[in-house]
Design a protein around this motif. Structure first.
Motif, PDB file in Angstrom:
ATOM      1  N   LEU A   1       0.906  -1.022  -0.049  1.00  0.00           N
ATOM      2  CA  LEU A   1       0.042  -0.047  -0.050  1.00  0.00           C
ATOM      3  C   LEU A   1       0.949   1.056   0.060  1.00  0.00           C
ATOM      4  N   VAL A   2       0.479   2.250  -0.856  1.00  0.00           N
ATOM      5  CA  VAL A   2       1.399   3.533  -0.852  1.00  0.00           C
ATOM      6  C   VAL A   2       0.251   4.614  -1.013  1.00  0.00           C
TER       7      VAL A   2
ATOM      8  N   GLY B   1      -6.313  -0.646 -12.211  1.00  0.00           N
ATOM      9  CA  GLY B   1      -7.692  -0.913 -11.414  1.00  0.00           C
ATOM     10  C   GLY B   1      -7.457  -0.804 -10.080  1.00  0.00           C
ATOM     11  N   LEU B   2      -6.370  -0.696  -9.495  1.00  0.00           N
ATOM     12  CA  LEU B   2      -6.152  -0.641  -7.829  1.00  0.00           C
ATOM     13  C   LEU B   2      -5.889   0.527  -7.186  1.00  0.00           C
ATOM     14  N   GLU B   3      -6.170   1.735  -8.019  1.00  0.00           N
ATOM     15  CA  GLU B   3      -6.230   2.956  -7.576  1.00  0.00           C
ATOM     16  C   GLU B   3      -7.081   3.388  -6.536  1.00  0.00           C
TER      17      GLU B   3
ATOM     18  N   ALA C   1       4.590  -8.271  -6.151  1.00  0.00           N
ATOM     19  CA  ALA C   1       3.730  -7.586  -5.231  1.00  0.00           C
ATOM     20  C   ALA C   1       2.970  -6.912  -6.529  1.00  0.00           C
ATOM     21  N   VAL C   2       1.587  -6.535  -5.792  1.00  0.00           N
ATOM     22  CA  VAL C   2       0.626  -5.519  -6.599  1.00  0.00           C
ATOM     23  C   VAL C   2       0.717  -4.346  -5.717  1.00  0.00           C
ATOM     24  N   VAL C   3       0.637  -3.072  -6.314  1.00  0.00           N
ATOM     25  CA  VAL C   3       0.623  -1.756  -5.531  1.00  0.00           C
ATOM     26  C   VAL C   3      -0.589  -1.329  -5.485  1.00  0.00           C
TER      27      VAL C   3
ATOM     28  N   GLN D   1       6.982  -4.244  -7.490  1.00  0.00           N
ATOM     29  CA  GLN D   1       6.181  -4.256  -8.231  1.00  0.00           C
ATOM     30  C   GLN D   1       6.901  -4.438  -9.808  1.00  0.00           C
ATOM     31  N   ASP D   2       7.981  -3.954  -9.991  1.00  0.00           N
ATOM     32  CA  ASP D   2       8.838  -4.016 -11.397  1.00  0.00           C
ATOM     33  C   ASP D   2       8.836  -5.894 -11.459  1.00  0.00           C
TER      34      ASP D   2
END
Length: 444
Positions: A300-301, A386-388, A322-324, A317-318
């Motif tokens: 989470l950021v 889609g995760l913003e 993990a997804v951010v 992420q790169d």
């Protein structure tokens, strides 16, 4: 020789050495020494040598700011000690957390004191109001003055006495307490709920398979905290982790690299730094297979996640490790080195390089105005598609307040009390994402 003359002599020697080595290339070094000597010898107003030195340093750093380096900083002797304590995660205090509360703002004790520390032994309790520190009466406190006027005065040297005037919650009269400061370790890794023994519950009530690990900053002990915590989470049944780096301003580069190594295979580039000419200075890569290569992970950021926290989020992420989830991060892609000044009394925090993600991207936001940079895709760490989770300033403030209340409330799982509820959209999305991932994993 007087202390003043000795200080002048040492400063003059330092400048003269600089002039000797650089004078042929840059005569301005000699000009600085001449200016210092003339002011000290001839000025009608007598000024302490230390103030002249501080003024010169702050003036040079201000020039860096005007040329786009917002993050270099000269930290005076009275503030450098607090800066080093935050990085080293070790202070001389009484073992209590403080926060601002009410209208007008007052200083309150957030949760019970650390067991066995001076505040605990003196009988300080959660929700006590701090009225005075020694002879300093706390009035008209603001978020800006809180750090220096309150936190700075609470800290000192081990063995130093401290007198607090406090108002116990429910008492009609204030109480004076005499305490002695001791070494207190600051944690940088927290969970979701504070337990009676001052430890944290990390597994989430809505799904105990998922653990929330909040890293407030990357200090000297952050990796050790994570290295100790992670196997404990696995032993308690955690099958996935939400690594919360929101509101994390950064910290030590080495701590960020070590954190990434927990989740990466061997020999994966974590971050690269380059000097002002674009030449590579250093590269950091994972030194072996991390112990949690297959652990489902979300990071989470938010708009306040900066520097070292962006290194961690961007690296994981790169590699699709993990997804951010959350907001686009702050966009601080420069490296600061802390240089000791005045024989260790003050500190120059100087930008010396930029850092680059494994993808080859530099996340630094060069525009002075954040709003003008919103349409530029090339800065910060952007959440996965889609995760913003966009939040208004008011929503963010409400979330921070709710989180602070939850953090200061003891949770006893043996009691039926629910405690403060927390509506956290980013955590909700992270939990839903990980639940789907866990529920669709093939059976062993």
């Amino acid at each position: 020789m007087s202390r003043r003359n000795l200080t002048l002599l040492l400063v003059a020697i330092a400048f003269c050495l600089l002039c000797y080595t650089r004078g042929e290339q840059d005569p301005f070094a000699r000009y600085v020494v001449n200016g210092y000597e003339n002011i000290d010898r001839m000025a009608y107003t007598s000024v302490p040598d230390e103030e002249l030195f501080q003024g010169a340093m702050e003036g040079m750093v201000d020039v860096l700011h005007k040329h786009g380096d917002d993050h270099s900083l000269f930290i005076t002797a009275d503030k450098a000690k607090m800066f080093r304590e935050e990085i080293n995660q070790e202070i001389a205090g009484i073992g209590v957390r403080l926060h601002l509360d009410g209208e007008p703002l007052v200083v309150k004790v957030a949760g019970p004191p650390i067991p066995g520390k001076p505040a605990d032994r003196a009988g300080i309790r959660a929700d006590d109001t701090i009225l005075a520190i020694d002879d300093f009466e706390i009035t008209n406190v603001t978020p800006r003055s809180f750090q220096e006027d309150v936190i700075g005065r609470m800290r000192g040297k081990p063995g130093e006495p401290l007198t607090l005037t406090i108002q116990h919650d429910g008492d009609s009269e204030p109480t004076k307490l005499d305490l002695i400061r001791e070494i207190v370790e600051l944690d940088s890794v927290r969970g979701d709920r504070l337990l009676p023994d001052q430890s944290w519950r990390h597994t989430l009530e809505e799904d105990p398979r998922i653990a929330l690990v909040r890293v407030s900053s990357f200090g000297a002990k952050t990796y050790r905290e994570l290295e100790t915590l992670m196997p404990e989470l696995i032993n308690r049944g955690a099958e996935a982790v939400v690594l919360d780096l929101r509101m994390n301003p950064g910290g030590l580069l080495d701590a960020a690299v070590a954190t990434c190594e927990l989740f990466l295979p061997d020999d994966k580039l974590v971050v690269e730094t380059r000097d002002r000419r674009g030449k590579t200075r250093n590269k950091w890569a994972s030194s072996g297979d991390g112990p949690y290569l297959d652990l489902p992970l979300v990071v989470l950021v938010d708009r306040n996640s900066a520097s070292a926290s962006e290194i961690v989020a961007g690296c994981l992420q790169d590699y699709n490790r993990a997804v951010v989830i959350g907001e686009r991060s702050f966009g601080k892609g420069t490296v600061q080195e802390t240089l000791s000044m005045q024989a260790g009394e003050s500190t120059l925090k100087l930008t010396t390089a930029s850092y680059w993600r494994p993808s080859g991207e530099n996340i630094h936001r060069h525009q002075d105005d954040r709003e003008s940079a919103l349409d530029d895709p090339d800065w910060g760490v952007t959440p996965n598609e889609g995760l913003e989770i966009e939040m208004t300033e008011e929503e963010l403030i409400d979330l921070v307040k709710a989180r602070a209340e939850r953090d200061s409330t003891i949770y006893d799982p043996d009691l039926a009390e629910e405690g403060p509820l927390l509506h956290d959209p980013a955590v909700d999305v992270a939990v839903a994402y990980l639940q789907e991932l866990l529920d669709n994993q093939p059976a062993e």
